[in-house]
Each structure stands twice: as C-alpha cells, then as structure tokens.
Scaffold this active site. Sequence first.
Site, PDB file in Angstrom:
ATOM      1  N   ASP A  56     137.264 -35.059  18.828  1.00 16.16           N
ATOM      2  CA  ASP A  56     136.228 -34.651  17.869  1.00 16.16           C
ATOM      3  C   ASP A  56     135.309 -35.790  17.422  1.00 16.16           C
ATOM      4  O   ASP A  56     135.097 -35.998  16.220  1.00 16.16           O
ATOM      5  CB  ASP A  56     136.866 -34.020  16.625  1.00 16.16           C
ATOM      6  CG  ASP A  56     138.012 -33.093  16.947  1.00 16.16           C
ATOM      7  OD1 ASP A  56     137.876 -32.291  17.878  1.00 16.16           O
ATOM      8  OD2 ASP A  56     139.054 -33.163  16.255  1.00 16.16           O
ATOM      9  N   GLU A  88     134.360 -23.129  18.078  1.00 16.82           N
ATOM     10  CA  GLU A  88     134.713 -24.182  17.125  1.00 16.82           C
ATOM     11  C   GLU A  88     133.796 -25.375  17.359  1.00 16.82           C
ATOM     12  O   GLU A  88     132.957 -25.379  18.266  1.00 16.82           O
ATOM     13  CB  GLU A  88     136.174 -24.593  17.292  1.00 16.82           C
ATOM     14  CG  GLU A  88     136.493 -25.235  18.630  1.00 16.82           C
ATOM     15  CD  GLU A  88     137.974 -25.567  18.793  1.00 16.82           C
ATOM     16  OE1 GLU A  88     138.774 -25.059  17.993  1.00 16.82           O
ATOM     17  OE2 GLU A  88     138.315 -26.311  19.726  1.00 16.82           O
TER      18      GLU A  88
END
Length: 335
Positions: free
Chosen positions: A85, A257
Amino acid sequence: MNIIRKSLITAILASGLAFNATASSAAPDEKDYVAYLFTYFTGNHIKQEAVCYGISLDGYNYYALNDNKPVLDSKVISSTGGVRDPHILRGADGKTFYMVLTDMVSGNGWDSNRAMVLLKSNDLINWKSSVVNMQKRYDNQEKLKRVWAPQTIYDDKAGKYLVYWSMKYGDGPDVIYYAYANDDFTDFEGEPKPFFLPADKKSCIDGDIVYKDGVYHLFYKTEGHGNGIKVATTDNLTSGKWTEQPDYKQQTTDAVEGAGTFKLIGEDKYILMYDVYTNGRYDFTETTDLTNFKKVERPVTMDFHPRHGTVIPITKAELDAVTARWGMPEALKKK
C-alpha cells in the site's frame, strides 16, 4: 497512433526544458509538471510486497520502471520483510517527498502486522526510513490486530504532516486513526487519535484524502460490508465532524479497494483509481467535483499489474532522474 503518441511525448519532454534549471530550487507550479509517477506493489507474496515505480506521460498509459522490479528493498526498510500500500506525497516545500507503507507480509496472516514504515526523500531515489511499531511504541496495545494502509497529508493549520491509517482492536471495527509526524518524519508526536468512523460504526479502511476548494474529501473502503468506496467531507481535518455521502463511488459491481485520487495536469479533472482485487484489474474513473464519477472513456493501459498504489505529478528534472536511475521503459524508447 504511433505518430500521435510520438508527437505527444516529444512535446511533453520538450516543455520541461525551460524550467529544468530551477526545478530543484523552488516548488514547482502545475505548469512545471510533465509526467506522473505511480508507486505500487504487485501481489500477495513476500517477493511482490515491495515498492515499485511506473511512469506515464499522459496519466492514462503507464510503464514500469526497473522492469517491474522493486526500487526499494523491503528487507532493509521493514520489520516483517514486506511492505504494501505505498502512498507518496510531495511535501509543502515542493521538493521533499514522503512515503508511508504497511509493514506486512500477507503470508503471515491478515491480522499479523503491527507496524508501518515512514520514509523521506529529496530525490525520489534515496530514502531514509523508520519503522513505527504501534504495539511497541504505545501502551495498552495488547488487543491490536492490524495496522493498515497509512497515508500522509500536510495539515496547513497545524503546520505539520498528518499520517492517517486504519487499526483494528479485538473484535471491533477497523477505525481510521491519525497522528502528527515529527520534524524528521521518523516517528509520531503524541498518541494516535480516532480520525474517522462512519455513522453506522462499521469498518473502514484505505483512507485517501483530496483537498479541494477548502474541503477535505476522504475516500474510504467499507471493509467487510459493501466492499466499495465512499466519501466523507470536512473543512477541519481533526474536528471529528464529517459529512458522509451515502452512495458508492466505484463504477463497477465488483468489490474494490485501495482508492487513489490524483488531479490531471492542466485540467480541472480528477482521476479516482482503485484496485478491483477480486478479478485482477485496476479501474480508472473521472470527476470534476469529487462527488459524481464516471468511467474513463479512453483506453487506460499498464504494462504491469499494480496493487493499491498512488500517483503524483512530477517535473522534467524528476522524470529524468528516475529514468536515469532505473532506465527508460522500452515501450517509450520506441515511440
């Protein structure tokens, strides 16, 4: 098509020459940006849980640097051996960069990580890194299960960098917390505080903030219920007062997401991209008001498959630097 693309590339690269000499000494204006840098990781395996770079000249067609291999060694910068991420931010001075990462190897389990990585750079190539383990750094963290998807924004009112991320304790929901980074961007000042939880008190993760016209727009994923992207807004980052928009923003019925939002250079248009993680694709949508979205009509291409990443604009000097370090992608050489 090749002639058009070649002309576009030539024009963009040429446009940077006039300001190249001052790019390192002053914060760039939007007119100084000529390309986009995409930071991402590639999958749920320790060898794929690392920071990679891609570049684009138009915001829609992306090419991996370094042959889609990591540009940072996860074993060196993390406590687990893997990172996920990546979020990159250009600092308020225009020439310092901040990156934050989930310190995690998914093979150890989704509730296995307790830390994040903070990084700082002046050139997008050399990074100073620090690990902040929430369970070791703070008291009363015995029930902490996971620390996910940190991001950074400059809080102009506080004059500090605010880092926000989601944490889950015991059987409770994932809640987005925040803390201010210290001056060196190596640790936090004070203890983390709750930042955002939807009115329904259900889990939220993958926060991504865009500031526009005096309003902060927080994109977040409804984790475990809906599995889509919603938006909440506020005019004060730390007031705890948010106005939630009821609708989902993704333009697909598939679970998504990792919202990443960026402004197109020279346009009053924003791209909201997200990871359609259930079927291995990455979608781009567009908006002018950060409220209403539609799928991008033109083709979007990547010669790599990213997972949960972010995009920032870069200058000609910065483009030259990263391609000098990791090579110009072959596809761009041929155009």
